[in-house]
Design a protein around this motif. Structure first.
Motif, mmCIF file in Angstrom:
data_model
loop_
_atom_site.group_PDB
_atom_site.id
_atom_site.type_symbol
_atom_site.label_atom_id
_atom_site.label_comp_id
_atom_site.label_asym_id
_atom_site.label_seq_id
_atom_site.Cartn_x
_atom_site.Cartn_y
_atom_site.Cartn_z
ATOM 1 N N ALA A 23 84.128 18.768 -47.781
ATOM 2 C CA ALA A 23 84.763 17.613 -48.421
ATOM 3 C C ALA A 23 85.604 18.044 -49.615
ATOM 4 N N TRP A 24 85.136 19.064 -50.354
ATOM 5 C CA TRP A 24 85.890 19.579 -51.499
ATOM 6 C C TRP A 24 87.225 20.174 -51.045
ATOM 7 N N ILE A 25 87.214 20.854 -49.911
ATOM 8 C CA ILE A 25 88.463 21.378 -49.365
ATOM 9 C C ILE A 25 89.415 20.237 -49.035
ATOM 10 N N GLY A 26 88.865 19.160 -48.490
ATOM 11 C CA GLY A 26 89.697 18.016 -48.142
ATOM 12 C C GLY A 26 90.335 17.337 -49.330
ATOM 13 N N LYS A 27 89.821 17.599 -50.534
ATOM 14 C CA LYS A 27 90.381 16.986 -51.748
ATOM 15 C C LYS A 27 91.474 17.835 -52.383
ATOM 16 N N TRP A 28 91.768 18.991 -51.814
ATOM 17 C CA TRP A 28 92.842 19.797 -52.370
ATOM 18 C C TRP A 28 94.163 19.039 -52.298
ATOM 19 N N LYS A 29 95.041 19.315 -53.222
ATOM 20 C CA LYS A 29 96.311 18.578 -53.291
ATOM 21 C C LYS A 29 97.126 18.680 -52.013
ATOM 22 N N ILE A 30 97.044 19.831 -51.339
ATOM 23 C CA ILE A 30 97.862 20.010 -50.146
ATOM 24 C C ILE A 30 97.433 19.082 -49.022
#
Length: 530
Positions: free
Chosen positions: A81-88
Motif C-alpha cells: 500500500a505504501w508503494i501505491g502512495k508514491w507520487k508516480i
C-alpha cells in the motif's frame, strides 16, 4: 506517536519473522522463535492458550493492533500500500496527502462466509484450500520461494569466496524444497495481495482473512479505539482518503463514523488530521460518544450478533483442540513390488508428528520446518489430502537421528517438541528391499552400504544363497555339508529387521544403485516407539 510506535514494532516483527524463514542454520530461532508461536492461527492449532489469550487481550485493549504489527502478511500489505502512495502512482501528483483510498461498504456476508467455510474445511480436514487462507502460512510460502533462494545464493557466493581464502565461515547450501506448485501458489498469492493493497489497502485483510474477521469482531468491544471529536472535525475527508482499511465514513452533515471491525489502529488518520480531531482514546466499549451514536445508527456497518460471532469463534478454537483419531495400524510390512522408483503407499511424516493424520489436521503448511531442515529431507506435498504440508523424501539426504530442528521450530504443534534421545526410539517407517535393483545381484559386486550406515543396526548382510547357514559358535557361514563357505564367492544381500528400523532413510539415500534405489522407506500411518 501511535503511528511511529506501530511502525517501529511492525518492522521489528516483520524482519524477525522473515529471518526465521531465511535462517537455514537455526541460529536465530532460540531468540526469535516466540514470534512464530505468537501468530494467532498457529497458536489456535497448537491450543497455545497463553498466546491466544495475549492476542485477544491486546485486541480488547487496543483494537486490531495484531493485524498491523504482529501479522507479517498484514505488514506486507502495508508495504504494498505504501508503494501505491508514491507520487508516480497518484492521480493528483500535487496533493499533499495521498488520496488513493475511500470508504467502502463492509462485506459482512463475504467475511462470514469465508470464516464459515474456513471452519468447515478445518473440521473436514480438507487442507488444500484451508492452508491457502492462513495468513502466516501465506507469508511463509512467499518468503521461502522468493527470498530464500536469493539469501542462499548470497551465502553460496560468500562460501566460494571464503573457501578461496582458506576461510570456512560459510558453507555451500543446496535448495531443493521449492516444487513448481509451491512457487505458483506463492506467486499468485503475492500478486493478489499486491493488486488489492496497491489501490485499496487492507482489502484482503478485511474481507478474506479469517483471522482478521475473528479479531475484527472482538475489536468491537475494545477499550482503546480511534475516536473522532466531531466538535473539532471540519469533515475535510483527509482521514478517509488515508485510511487503508477503508473504514472511515465522512458524509456532509453527518458525524464521522468508524467501522471498528475493520480498523487496524494504524494511526494514519490521526497523523493527517489538521484539527487534532482524531485520537486514540480509552473508554469502556459500551460507552459511546453522543455524536457517533447517531452516525453509527445510519452507517452501513458490518454488524453481527454477539451470540453468532462467539459461536463461530468458539467453533474455530474448539476445532483446533480436537485430537486426531489415530488408526491402530503401523503401516505393516510393505509388499516388495516390482517397481523402479519408491512410490510410498503411506506418506512419511517427521518424528514428533505422531501420525500422518495428526500432521494433516494440525499443520498450516507455513513451510517453516521445510525452510529450516538442515538435512534436505522435508518437502511440500503436492497431494490434495495434505497439500503443501511437509513430507519426507530421501533423495537429497536422510533424517539424522541427532537432528530435532523441525520439532523445535513448528509453531502449531503439528510436530511436537522431542529430544534427541526420544527421536532415536521413534519409528516413522521401515526399510523395504527391492531385489531387482540390488548391486550384488545385478552387477555381481558386494556392497553392504546400507548395513554400514544404518544407525540402529536394523540391516544385516546375509548370503543370497539361502542354503548357507551361520556357525552357531564361530559365526562364519557354512554350506549344506558343514564346510566353511568362501567369503569371496558369496553374494551378500541386506536383511531388514523392521522392529529395529526407525525409517530415517540413510539406507535409501546412501544406496549406490542408480538410477533406482535398491532399498526405500515405507511410511507408517501411526508412529510408534521401539
Amino acid at each position: 506517536m501511535l503511528k511511529l510506535t506501530r511502525r517501529i514494532l511492525s518492522v521489528i516483527f516483520w524482519i524477525g519473522i522473515t529471518l526465521l524463514f531465511l535462517d537455514f542454520t537455526g541460529t536465530l530461532h532460540p531468540y526469535l522463535g516466540w514470534m512464530a508461536k505468537l501468530q494467532f492461527l498457529p497458536s489456535v492449532m497448537a491450543v497455545n492458550l497463553t498466546a491466544i489469550g495475549l492476542v485477544i487481550l491486546l485486541t480488547l485493549l487496543l483494537g486490531r493492533i495484531y493485524c498491523s504489527i504482529i501479522c507479517p502478511l498484514g505488514v506486507l500489505q502495508d508495504f504494498f500500500a505504501w508503494i501505491g502512495k508514491w507520487k508516480i502512482f497518484r492521480k493528483n501528483k500535487k496533493a499533499k496527502f495521498a488520496n488513493n483510498y475511500s470508504y467502502s461498504k463492509p462485506k459482512t456476508w463475504l467475511r462470514l462466509a469465508v470464516l464459515a467455510a474456513f471452519i468447515i474445511m478445518l473440521l473436514a480436514g480438507f487442507n488444500a484450500v484451508f492452508v491457502l487462507l492462513a495468513p502466516y502460512s501465506s507469508y511463509g510460502r512467499i518468503v521461502t520461494t522468493m527470498l530464500q533462494p536469493i539469501y542462499i545464493g548470497i551465502n553460496n557466493m560468500l562460501a566460494l569466496w571464503s573457501e578461496a581464502n582458506d576461510n570456512y565461515m560459510y558453507y555451500q547450501v543446496e535448495q531443493h524444497n521449492n516444487p513448481t506448485i509451491l512457487i505458483v501458489v506463492a506467486v499468485v498469492t503475492a500478486i493478489i495481495l499486491l493488486v488489492l493493497a496497491f489501490k485499496n489497502g487492507r482489502t484482503y485483510c478485511n474481507t478474506i482473512c479469517p483471522v482478521g474477521t475473528v479479531l475484527g469482531y472482538i475489536a468491537k468491544f475494545s477499550f482503546g479505539k480511534i475516536r473522532v471529536d466531531n466538535s473539532k472535525c471540519i469533515q475535510c475527508g483527509i482521514c478517509a482518503q488515508n485510511c487503508k482499511a477503508s473504514c472511515i465514513k465522512v458524509e456532509k452533515g453527518q458525524p464521522v463514523a468508524i467501522d471498528y471491525t475493520r480498523c487496524i489502529t494504524c494511526g494514519n488518520c490521526e497523523t493527517v488530521c489538521n484539527k487534532n480531531a482524531i485520537n486514540l482514546k480509552y473508554a469502556p466499549a459500551w460507552k459511546k460518544d453522543a455524536p457517533n451514536t447517531k452516525a453509527s445508527s445510519k452507517t452501513e456497518d458490518s454488524d453481527i450478533s454477539r451470540r453468532t460471532f462467539l459461536t463461530l469463534t468458539g467453533t474455530a478454537i474448539a476445532t483446533a483442540a480436537i485430537q486426531a483419531q489415530e488408526k491402530t495400524t503401523d503401516g505393516g510390512l510393505a509388499e516388495i513390488e516390482d517397481k523402479q522408483i519408491p512410490e510410498r503407499s503411506t506418506t512419511i511424516t517427521p518424528p514428533g508428528s505422531l501420525s500422518a493424520r495428526n500432521m494433516q489436521q494440525h499443520c498450516t503448511a507455513c513451510q517453516l520446518c521445510i525452510a529450516n531442515c538442515p538435512n534436505g529431507v522435508l518437502r511440500p506435498s503436492q497431494n490434495l489430502e495434505n497439500f503443501l504440508q511437509p513430507e519426507m523424501q530421501y533423495d537429497k539426504g536422510y533424517c539424522r537421528p541427532e537432528c530435532t530442528r523441525c520439532s523445535e521450530v513448528c509453531p502449531t504443534g503439528a510436530i511436537r517438541l522431542i529430544t534427541k534421545e526420544e527421536k532415536t526410539a521413534i519409528q516413522i517407517g521401515h526399510a523395504v528391499w527391492v531385489e531387482k535393483n540390488c548391486i550384488p545381484l545385478t552387477d555381481g559386486q558386494n556392497c553392504g552400504n546400507c548395513a554400514k550406515h544404518c544407525p540402529t543396526g536394523a540391516i544385516q548382510m546375509v548370503p543370497a544363497d539361502k542354503s548357507l547357514t551361520r556357525h552357531p559358535e564361530r559365526g562364519y557361514w557354512m554350506d549344506a555339508n558343514g564346510r566353511r563357505a568362501n567369503m569371496r564367492d558369496m553374494k551378500m544381500i541386506p536383511a531388514i529387521n523392521t522392529e529395529k528400523c526407525i525409517g530415517c532413510g540413510s539406507c535409501e539415500y546412501l544406496c549406490p544403485a542408480r538410477p533406482f534405489s535398491a532399498i526405500y522407506v515405507e511410511g507408517h500411518e501411526q508412529h510408534r516407539e521401539i
